[in-house]
Design an enzyme around this catalytic site. Structure first.
Site, short mmCIF file in Angstrom:
data_model
loop_
_atom_site.label_atom_id
_atom_site.label_comp_id
_atom_site.label_asym_id
_atom_site.label_seq_id
_atom_site.Cartn_x
_atom_site.Cartn_y
_atom_site.Cartn_z
CE LYS A 229 1.81 -17.76 -2.55
NZ LYS A 229 1.27 -19.01 -2.48
CG ASP B 232 -7.96 -4.89 2.03
OD1 ASP B 232 -8.87 -4.51 2.79
OD2 ASP B 232 -7.92 -4.96 0.96
CE1 TYR C 226 -3.33 -2.85 0.57
CE2 TYR C 226 -4.57 -0.70 1.45
CZ TYR C 226 -4.67 -2.24 1.21
OH TYR C 226 -5.54 -2.77 1.28
CG ASP D 158 -1.83 -20.20 -1.17
OD1 ASP D 158 -1.14 -20.34 -0.08
OD2 ASP D 158 -1.43 -20.82 -2.16
CG ASP E 237 -13.33 -7.34 2.81
OD1 ASP E 237 -13.09 -6.32 3.68
OD2 ASP E 237 -13.89 -6.90 1.82
C1 IPM Z 1 -10.27 -1.46 4.47
C2 IPM Z 1 -10.58 -0.73 3.09
C3 IPM Z 1 -9.23 0.16 2.76
C4 IPM Z 1 -8.18 -0.71 2.59
C5 IPM Z 1 -9.52 0.84 1.42
C6 IPM Z 1 -10.44 1.79 1.33
C7 IPM Z 1 -8.30 1.82 1.03
O1 IPM Z 1 -10.74 -1.99 2.16
O2 IPM Z 1 -10.22 -0.66 5.31
O3 IPM Z 1 -10.30 -2.54 4.38
O4 IPM Z 1 -7.70 -1.42 1.57
O5 IPM Z 1 -7.29 -0.73 3.67
MG MG Z 2 -10.92 -3.75 2.85
#
Ligand code: IPM
Ligand code: MG
Length: 355
Positions: free
Chosen positions: A187, A243, A142, A219, A247
């Site tokens: 990884k 990240d 990032y 993975d 999710d």
């Molecule tokens: C999160 C989001 C952010 C990230 C984006 C919006 C930059 O996906 O907080 O998980 O990738 O960190």
């Molecule tokens: Mg995210």
């Protein structure tokens, strides 16, 4: 206590979920005799529209000088075509880096009232889902160099030993307070940065003999999270893996709308935000789920303001609200009562009691 909170509503559903959360914070202030002062901060797409910059320096300064920052969400299709370094998300990344909040804590816990909402088989959910992802937040790909030259684009993934050590320590310390199991995810079969990550984690592990350290390739981890989530206590990983895995982890708990997060660095001034995005498609309709943001505020009380009792009161109020059968659209199921964002906050306020 008097606390100064920088409030970033942001874009999309951001304003709705933050306004709902401020109602809950006001109720806490009332019940416990605190004063929370709110300073509005422009960040994200709305700041691009206003200043041509997703996070003007003056806004960042206000955040750094506050006692903590509460954030809704940023971004939306409207700003999809602005240059990469001016995107709404860039404001968020500059905020995280500017505040120095390198450690992002994302819990994946299933609420007993929502066990039906998990897409996993009952036999898997029954074993329990209760783990934390500790994500490195201000390094890695990032924050490496990004460039596009002709038909070639490059993003650099770089970590040094001290960056890995400081997040590694948070991983071990988090595990020490829980079931003492830390899984380091990388990884290392492909990436140099991951081989360094793994080496540093193992060196650190000698300082935490009470914690059992395991390694897992990212993975495989993605697979294990859906196959056998009960095996995890604390996962520690780099920025982008964290990240993606967070999710995934949120989905197995039923809804991404329920998951809070805290980000801390070397001071108590933290950044608190739900892990979901700005959901422009449902913005302004009063149907978003504010619980992820409300629980983020509870984390702020606990981790930055040392108000553990107040934080627990919010969590209990959320639980009673779910017990009463109310659901926002994202977690709606048969026989429950559908409520909007405002109503959800009102009901949580009604359930909020000083013990
Ligand atoms: C999160 C989001 C952010 C990230 C984006 C919006 C930059 O996906 O907080 O998980 O990738 O960190
Ligand atoms: Mg995210």
């Amino acid at each position: 206590m008097v606390k100064n909170i920088a409030v970033i509503r942001g874009d999309g559903i951001g304003p709705e979920i933050v306004n709902a959360t401020l109602k809950v914070l006001d109720k806490v202030a009332d019940l416990y005799g605190h004063t929370f002062n709110y300073t509005d901060i422009d960040m994200g797409g709305c700041a691009i529209d206003k200043y041509g910059d997703p996070l003007p320096q003056s806004e960042l300064k206000k955040c750094v000088e506050s006692d903590s920052v509460l954030l809704g969400a940023v971004g939306g299709d409207k700003w999809n075509n602005v240059p990469g370094n001016m995107r709404p998300e860039k404001g968020l990344l500059r905020l995280r880096a500017g505040m120095g909040v390198y450690s992002n804590n994302r819990p994946a816990k299933i609420w007993k009232q929502l066990s039906d909402a998990s897409p996993l088989k009952k036999s898997i959910v029954e074993n329990g889902i209760d783990f934390i992802i500790v994500r490195e937040l201000i390094g890695g790909i990032y924050f490496g160099e990004h460039k596009t030259e002709g038909d070639t684009a490059t993003d650099v993934l770089r970590y040094n030993v001290s960056e890995i050590e400081r997040i590694g320590r948070i991983g071990f310390e988090t595990a020490q307070k829980r079931n003492k199991k830390l899984c380091s995810v990388e990884k290392s079969n492909v990436l140099d940065s991951s081989r360094l990550w793994k080496k540093v984690m193992h060196e650190l592990s000698f300082e935490y003999p009470d914690v059992e350290l395991t390694d897992m390739l990212v993975d495989n981890c993605a697979m294990q999270i859906v196959k056998n989530p009960a095996q995890f206590d604390v996962i520690v990983t780099e920025n982008m893996f964290g990240d993606i895995l967070s999710d995934e982890a949120s989905q197995i708990t039923g809804s991404i709308g329920m998951i809070p997060s805290s980000s801390l660095g070397s001071t108590t001034c933290g950044l608190y935000e739900p892990i979901h995005g700005s959901a422009p498609d449902i913005a302004g309709k009063d149907i978003a789920n504010p619980v992820g943001t409300i629980l983020s505020a509870a984390m702020m009380l606990k981790y930055s303001f040392d108000m553990e009792e107040e934080a627990n009161a919010i969590e209990k109020a959320v639980s009673s609200y779910l017990d009463s059968g109310y659901r926002t659209a994202d977690i709606m199921s048969e026989g429950m009562t559908l409520v909007g964002c405002k109503k959800c906050a009102e009901l949580i306020c009604e359930n909020l009691k000083k013990e």
